[in-house]
Design a protein around this motif. Structure first.
Motif, short mmCIF file in Angstrom:
data_model
loop_
_atom_site.label_atom_id
_atom_site.label_comp_id
_atom_site.label_asym_id
_atom_site.label_seq_id
_atom_site.Cartn_x
_atom_site.Cartn_y
_atom_site.Cartn_z
N PHE A 35 0.84 -1.20 0.00
CA PHE A 35 0.00 0.00 0.00
C PHE A 35 0.89 1.26 0.00
O PHE A 35 0.55 2.26 -0.63
CB PHE A 35 -0.94 0.01 1.21
N GLU A 36 2.01 1.16 0.72
CA GLU A 36 2.93 2.31 0.72
C GLU A 36 3.49 2.56 -0.68
O GLU A 36 3.70 3.69 -1.09
CB GLU A 36 4.07 2.07 1.72
N GLU A 39 1.02 4.35 -2.57
CA GLU A 39 1.07 5.75 -2.14
C GLU A 39 2.21 6.48 -2.86
O GLU A 39 2.05 7.63 -3.29
CB GLU A 39 1.27 5.81 -0.62
N ARG A 85 -8.76 1.45 2.20
CA ARG A 85 -7.34 1.78 2.28
C ARG A 85 -6.89 2.62 1.09
O ARG A 85 -6.08 3.54 1.23
CB ARG A 85 -6.54 0.47 2.37
N THR A 89 -5.34 6.35 1.35
CA THR A 89 -4.05 6.60 0.69
C THR A 89 -4.16 7.80 -0.25
O THR A 89 -3.29 8.68 -0.26
CB THR A 89 -3.60 5.34 -0.10
N ARG A 92 -4.40 10.99 1.70
CA ARG A 92 -3.14 11.38 2.34
C ARG A 92 -2.21 12.06 1.33
O ARG A 92 -1.54 13.03 1.64
CB ARG A 92 -2.45 10.13 2.93
#
Lengths: 317, 285
Positions: A35-36, A39, A85, A89, A92
């Protein structure tokens, strides 16, 4: 320009879709880290000179890596959790009230203890929603592949409305069966998304044989159905098996618009006009011809189905 | 008279599963080494046993390209009966790749054991040497925070022509899916010195031995037979491709009697959680 014999042509709305095809190597089994990485992709695109895309396409099994075997139970997520999620993301990176954009993401799906190799099409932003979750139908279980041992088969191919045209999703081997593309096109898809994980093999020519095969499959499928095909492939090695990205966009004339290298992480940007679908289908009305003979074809499919046992041994499991 | 229609003839095209684009193979295997070592394991140093033969030369060249020669340790491990030429060719490899050149003579270690086994056959002695070399390589990898990189090719793996838990021990192997004849092709592309490519392949465990004499068939023929067999052709089909039944039987006997060498040890399964039987996780999970 000469006037049309039928008077001035009606102007079709020119709908331009800006696409980003992402190829990357997920960390095996590390959902949070992946997931990062998503991002990081959003962040990179936010600063890209071309501006933020309309649709971002990620490969098959982007949240876990492809070969997970029995580990599928540890990495599979409910589609609602993936969507939540992705929303957080996006917020953010792009701010809480960011303009809406769409994503296609491949992941292993947990549906109450049944697992699927799935891909989600979601619109992210204030009025976001999950527009479709496709579950892979054709699970390769031969040679290096062992999918059907660990995940269940999907059962349908759907086309669905999006802010960027009518779309369908097929995952990797799904799209190797031309009839699957046909169904997507018959259901009105103008653009077909293919998240993929294709292990490279066959190094006898200047590029891996599976890269050539995929390009050929997409070229024929796109031209036959007058459909855009956007393919995003995993890259990197998993246990010695190296995936070939070669993420590409094939136009509805069977025209290759853009293609990434087969190795290395990359984001490929391109814009398409859905008007091309109309023009291509008018120039080569193969899909229309198919519709004309659909009843006969269906009868032939039914006859062939009737000649075979009710279920293959694999399906009985 | 009607115009003569041309009749076009195409030769029967032999299946050639051995074709290799060496530039692509180099790119692929360099990516493999970087991904497996740096990407997955965070290890930047490779430890390669350099025998003076073409397999380890190819691996040394690939590692030097993937990691930089300063991050590759070529370890030459002669035994007192090893060929002088092999030793010199090992030095040629470390010099031409500019990797670190380490020499560790295994004679004392091997003889320390074999002095108690004076009747050991040449095969047993060869296996002791091969396993001793792996002890050295793994220990050197601990010394340099590196990873031993395997040098076994597909032909010898299929023919079982290697010492179990020795040549096959390193956790990664860039050339294990390349037949010997493909290794030669890749070696030429990489710039391995011709003296190393052109000499007869040898395990150099017994003085004067060559692989092809040991095996009873040339690699050129064995590789074609192996490739056809792996593609799914039966023995009688392979004979139709122009091989003698004797050659085909020889190769297939070796393959079919050595499947065990290509697997982990057989474990008695007594539960529904047996490792690698029920509990299935990929190597990189």
């Amino acid at each position: 320009m000469a006037p049309s014999r039928n008077g001035p042509a009606k102007a079709r709305p020119r709908q331009v879709v800006n696409l980003a095809l992402v190829q990357f190597a997920p960390r095996k089994g590390r959902v949070e880290q992946n997931f990062e990485r998503i991002e990081q992709v959003f962040a990179a695109l936010r600063h890209d000179q071309e501006g933020f895309p309309s649709v971002i396409v990620f490969p098959e099994a982007s949240l876990s890596g492809y070969f997970v075997e029995g580990g599928v139970a540890e990495v599979a997520l409910k589609s609602s959790a993936v969507y939540r999620r992705l929303q957080t993301t996006a917020a953010r990176v792009c701010g809480r009230k960011h303009p809406s954009f769409d994503v296609v993401v491949g992941f292993y799906e947990d549906d109450g203890g049944k697992f699927y190799n799935s891909a989600m099409y979601a619109s992210l932003g204030e009025h976001g929603t999950v527009r479709h979750v496709h579950r892979k139908l054709f699970l390769p279980t031969y040679g290096v592949f062992d999918e059907e041992r660990f995940v269940s088969r999907g059962r349908s191919i759907e086309a669905f409305a999006t802010p960027h045209g009518r779309a369908a999703i097929l995952i990797c081997e799904d799209a190797c069966h031309s009839v699957a593309v046909t169904i997507a096109a018959l259901r009105g898809a103008q653009i077909l998304y293919i998240p993929s994980a294709s292990p490279g093999r066959g190094l006898e020519e200047a590029e891996p044989a599976n890269v050539r095969m995929w390009r050929d499959i997409m070229r024929v499928a796109a031209a036959e159905h007058g459909i855009f095909i956007a393919y995003a492939g995993l890259v990197g090695f998993e246990g010695g098996k190296g995936f070939t990205g070669a993420s590409r966009l094939m136009g509805p004339f069977g025209d290759l618009r853009v293609e990434a290298p087969f190795d290395g992480a990359a984001i490929v940007r391109t814009s398409i006009s859905l008007q091309d679908v109309h023009v291509a289908r008018a120039a080569l009305p193969a899909l229309g011809d198919l519709e004309s003979n659909l009843a006969e074809l269906t009868t032939m499919f039914d006859e062939e189905t009737a000649r075979r046992p009710a279920a293959s041994p694999r399906q009985k499991r | 008279m009607s115009p003569k229609l041309p009749v076009l003839h195409a030769d029967v095209r032999e299946v050639d599963g051995l074709a290799l684009d060496p530039a692509l193979a180099e790119r692929w295997l360099v990516n493999f080494l970087r991904d497996e070592m740096i990407g997955r394991r965070g290890i930047r140093t490779a430890i390669v046993g350099v025998s003076g033969g073409v397999d380890s030369a190819v691996v040394a060249f690939l590692c030097a390209k993937a990691l930089g020669p300063e991050n590759v340790h070529g370890v030459r491990m002669p035994y007192r009966t090893s060929s002088e030429e092999s030793f010199r060719h090992g030095a040629l490899v470390t010099a031409s790749t500019r990797i670190h050149d380490i020499v560790i003579d295994i004679s004392d270690a091997v003889d320390g054991y074999l002095q108690h086994e004076r009747e050991a056959s040449p095969t047993r002695r060869g296996n002791v040497m091969a396993r001793q070399r792996m002890i050295v390589l793994f220990d050197q990898s601990a010394k340099y925070d590196g990873l031993p990189v395997g040098t076994g090719n597909k032909s010898e793996r299929l023919l079982g022509y290697f010492t179990w838990h020795a040549d096959d021990s390193p956790p990664i192997n860039p050339i294990g899916d390349l037949f010997k004849t493909q290794i030669w092709q890749l070696a030429r592309h990489l710039g391995v010195p011709p003296a190393i490519i052109d000499k007869p392949a040898t395990a150099d465990l017994i003085r004067g031995q060559t692989d092809e004499e040991d095996l009873g068939i040339t690699y050129a023929r064995a590789d074609r037979i192996l490739q056809l067999a792996l593609m799914g052709y039966r023995e009688e089909d392979i004979v139709e491709h122009g091989f003698t039944p004797t050659d085909v039987a020889l190769v297939m006997r070796r393959v079919n009697s050595t499947h065990w060498k290509r697997h982990l040890p057989t474990t008695a399964v007594i539960s529904t959680t047996a490792i690698n039987e029920f509990y299935l996780r990929p190597v990189d999970f």
